[in-house]
Scaffold this active site. Structure first.
Site, PDB file in Angstrom:
ATOM      1  CB  THR A  33      -0.939   0.002   1.234  1.00 29.88           C
ATOM      2  OG1 THR A  33      -1.866   1.083   1.130  1.00 29.88           O
ATOM      3  CG2 THR A  33      -0.145   0.164   2.521  1.00 29.88           C
TER       4      THR A  33
ATOM      5  CB  SER B  98      10.122  11.017   8.360  1.00 29.08           C
ATOM      6  OG  SER B  98       9.166  11.961   8.778  1.00 29.08           O
TER       7      SER B  98
ATOM      8  CE1 TYR C 264       7.329   7.631  11.804  1.00 26.44           C
ATOM      9  CE2 TYR C 264       7.330  10.034  11.679  1.00 26.44           C
ATOM     10  CZ  TYR C 264       7.307   8.804  11.053  1.00 26.44           C
ATOM     11  OH  TYR C 264       7.277   8.734   9.674  1.00 26.44           O
TER      12      TYR C 264
END
Length: 307
Positions: free
Chosen positions: A27, A153, A179
């Site tokens: 995905t 990120s 994160y």
């Protein structure tokens, strides 16, 4: 491509004969990365936890790309045993590997742990990919032009630091900071791996990329299960998953890419746009911290590298 041209899927060069392993490719960003590579002729391995969803993704790519060479590999990044089993199966099936794209990840889940007791984001996003790379690297090193691409990120610079005194967040928990730590670790791993590869004179390079902000399943742990409506309404978040995958694709395929580089969107604050060379935080380039993280990662995973 001229200096004034935006890099797009059309710039992905012929990948015929190349073997590409893409984690988390059923995905989102991983799916579109795998789709484009298959369109360009690569033999693509969808390394996924859920084989049923992987089969659906493979079927979708095959419908879009008749004759595509797409196979599945079960890989649960929440288990080092699964990582080891997947690596052994991949090496047995693919004597040579051209691209390893460490794409899969978790973002802002409730506090949890992997099967091995690691904090969920650090264990899944960093340690599992560190282990997978180390276990597969021998099959990349002899291959001219082979690459390890690590998907990082912008969060590597948001409340981020490597908490060596509490890597597993046993003393309190912040979804955002945890994160950030995992994504900072991704970048540090990419940079340190490249330095070690270069020192060995390897044919393989390590490159990092980030997608900006893209509304994919990665966002499912945010309030409401998606990006806040106000952000979407403001038009700040417009990178589709296909656009978000471009930075990864450029890092993986552009002949001009060099080891140790970092690619991301060219738009406002790197939130969206076409992929260009971008910079990372000073913290991410601290070689002493990188090397300490590498040592700790080897100890925690039990995986050592041939570089």
């Amino acid at each position: 491509m001229s200096a004034n041209t935006k890099w797009t899927e059309a710039d992905v060069t012929d990948q015929s004969g190349r073997v590409a392993i893409v984690t988390g490719s059923n995905t989102g960003l991983g799916f579109h990365t795998a789709r484009v590579l298959a369109e360009r002729g690569a033999r693509v391995v969808l390394a996924v936890r859920n084989l049923d969803k992987g089969k659906e993704a493979a079927a979708q790519i095959s419908r879009t790309v008749p004759g595509a060479e797409v196979t599945l590999q079960r890989l649960d990044l929440g288990s080092l045993q699964s990582v080891r089993e997947a690596a052994e199966e991949l090496k047995a099936t693919h004597p040579r590997i051209d691209l390893l794209i460490n794409n899969a990840g978790l973002m802002y889940p409730p506090k949890g742990h992997t099967e091995d007791g690691f904090e969920l984001q650090f264990g899944t996003n960093h340690l599992a990919h560190f282990a997978l790379t180390g276990l597969l690297l021998d099959h990349l090193l002899p291959v001219e032009g082979s690459r390890v691409v690590v998907v990082a990120s912008m969060a590597h610079n948001i409340r981020a630091g490597i908490r060596f005194d509490d890597l597993q967040w046993e003393r309190g928990y912040s979804r955002v900071a945890a994160y950030g730590q995992s994504k900072l670790a991704n970048l540090m791993f990419s940079f340190d791996l490249q330095r070690r590869l270069a020192a060995k004179g390897a044919k393989t390079i390590a490159v990092a990329a980030h997608p900006g902000i893209s509304n994919t399943e990665l966002m499912r742990h945010l309030p409401g299960g998606s990006l806040p409506i106000v952000l979407r309404a403001a038009g700040l978040v417009t990178n589709s998953p296909a656009m978000g995958a471009l930075a990864t694709l450029r890092a993986a395929t552009d002949p001009q890419v060099k080891g140790g580089q970092y690619y991301g969107p060219d738009g406002f604050r790197e939130l969206r746009g076409h992929p260009v060379l971008v910079s990372s935080s000073a913290q991410s380039r601290d070689e002493a911290v990188q090397q300490r993280l590498w040592t700790v990662s080897e100890e925690l995973t039990g995986v050592t590298f041939p570089v």
